[in-house]
Write a protein that holds these residues in place. Structure first.
Motif, PDB file in Angstrom:
ATOM      1  N   THR A  10      91.200  21.246 -16.255  1.00 24.53           N
ATOM      2  CA  THR A  10      91.869  20.385 -17.222  1.00 24.53           C
ATOM      3  C   THR A  10      93.366  20.416 -16.995  1.00 24.53           C
ATOM      4  N   GLN A  84      86.677   9.137 -34.183  1.00 26.90           N
ATOM      5  CA  GLN A  84      85.406   9.815 -34.439  1.00 26.90           C
ATOM      6  C   GLN A  84      84.219   8.897 -34.180  1.00 26.90           C
ATOM      7  N   GLU A  87      83.896   8.449 -30.363  1.00 21.91           N
ATOM      8  CA  GLU A  87      83.332   9.633 -29.722  1.00 21.91           C
ATOM      9  C   GLU A  87      81.857   9.803 -30.034  1.00 21.91           C
ATOM     10  N   HIS A  91      80.401  10.098 -26.378  1.00 21.46           N
ATOM     11  CA  HIS A  91      80.192  11.482 -25.945  1.00 21.46           C
ATOM     12  C   HIS A  91      78.729  11.818 -25.616  1.00 21.46           C
ATOM     13  N   VAL A 117      87.563  17.760 -16.997  1.00 20.39           N
ATOM     14  CA  VAL A 117      87.476  17.337 -18.401  1.00 20.39           C
ATOM     15  C   VAL A 117      88.879  17.276 -18.997  1.00 20.39           C
ATOM     16  N   LEU A 119      89.989  16.616 -21.937  1.00 24.14           N
ATOM     17  CA  LEU A 119      90.109  17.204 -23.274  1.00 24.14           C
ATOM     18  C   LEU A 119      89.262  18.468 -23.408  1.00 24.14           C
ATOM     19  N   LEU A 120      89.168  19.241 -22.345  1.00 27.64           N
ATOM     20  CA  LEU A 120      88.347  20.455 -22.381  1.00 27.64           C
ATOM     21  C   LEU A 120      88.798  21.414 -23.473  1.00 27.64           C
ATOM     22  N   GLU A 122      90.425  20.765 -26.199  1.00 25.55           N
ATOM     23  CA  GLU A 122      90.214  20.195 -27.523  1.00 25.55           C
ATOM     24  C   GLU A 122      88.742  20.239 -27.944  1.00 25.55           C
ATOM     25  N   SER A 123      87.847  20.284 -26.980  1.00 23.42           N
ATOM     26  CA  SER A 123      86.415  20.209 -27.278  1.00 23.42           C
ATOM     27  C   SER A 123      85.881  21.523 -27.843  1.00 23.42           C
ATOM     28  N   HIS A 125      82.871  22.399 -27.521  1.00 26.75           N
ATOM     29  CA  HIS A 125      81.667  22.720 -26.755  1.00 26.75           C
ATOM     30  C   HIS A 125      81.936  23.208 -25.328  1.00 26.75           C
ATOM     31  N   TRP A 126      82.980  22.663 -24.679  1.00 20.43           N
ATOM     32  CA  TRP A 126      83.088  22.845 -23.244  1.00 20.43           C
ATOM     33  C   TRP A 126      83.355  24.273 -22.822  1.00 20.43           C
ATOM     34  N   GLN A 165      97.010  14.881 -27.016  1.00 20.45           N
ATOM     35  CA  GLN A 165      96.342  15.941 -26.276  1.00 20.45           C
ATOM     36  C   GLN A 165      96.824  17.296 -26.792  1.00 20.45           C
TER      37      GLN A 165
END
Length: 212
Positions: A10, A84, A87, A91, A117, A119-120, A122-123, A125-126, A165
């Protein structure tokens, strides 16, 4: 079977993340580009188009049937709920294609998978899906000048994207390794990437060094 290393890549807009991803691919990694996948699912005929049309209306679809990315960018910067909704559509489709490409890469024998990624950090999950996070970093003035030079955006628009970001400090705090890409040649950048890649078992013999 040898263990597969999963590397999250990222960096902020204009950091040179795509260049680093290309260097890693030259060294034998399989690069799975989340942003490229997002563009493909929102291209004309992509699986996101009709749900996007139903949610946001025809005004967000270009005459050729793709997502109007500029209009959508303006909307999501102004309206968090629109982000939202966007996404929620895009997503899951990106996730499906990411899993498919991952399975294909592993089946082909790749032992280092690079998940590019934007926005890794910010995620939510990643981070749990990768073994290590590699951040490509540069100064904020360099980010702005690079993006202005390559796009039709003015500096204020670039700054707005950067503000959406994660801050640099947050990205750097999340990093297991950092590639500094500011004021250096492409050759020097590739040298940095190659040294790091060797720790993931990638072959230096595949490196090709060209002019900056």
């Amino acid at each position: 079977m040898a263990r597969v290393v999963r590397l999250g890549l990222t960096g902020g807009i204009g950091s040179g993340k795509s260049t680093v991803a290309a260097c890693l691919a030259e060294l034998g990694a399989a690069v799975i580009d989340a942003d490229a996948i997002a563009r493909s699912v929102t291209a004309a005929g992509g699986p996101a188009i009709e749900p996007l049309r139903a949610t946001f209306g025809n005004k967000m679809i270009t005459p050729d049937g793709a997502l109007d990315r500029q209009q959508m960018r303006s909307l999501v910067f102004a309206d968090a709920s629109a982000r939202q909704r966007l996404e929620a559509i895009v997503h899951p489709l990106v996730g499906q294609e990411t899993r498919r490409q991952t399975e294909t890469a592993v089946a082909a024998g790749h032992r280092c998978l690079v998940f590019d990624v934007p926005l890794l950090v910010e995620s939510p999950h990643w981070r749990s899906r990768v073994d290590q996070v590699l951040v490509v970093d540069c100064s904020e003035p360099t980010q702005i000048s690079r993006v202005v030079a390559r796009s039709q955006l003015d500096p204020e628009a670039v700054q707005a994207i950067m503000q959406a970001q994660s801050p640099r400090l947050r990205r750097l705090q999340a990093a297991d390794a950092v590639i500094w890409n500011d004021g250096i040649s492409l050759t020097d950048l590739r040298t940095q990437v190659a040294a790091l890649a060797a720790t993931f078992g990638l072959s230096l013999a595949n490196t090709t060094v060209g002019p900056h």
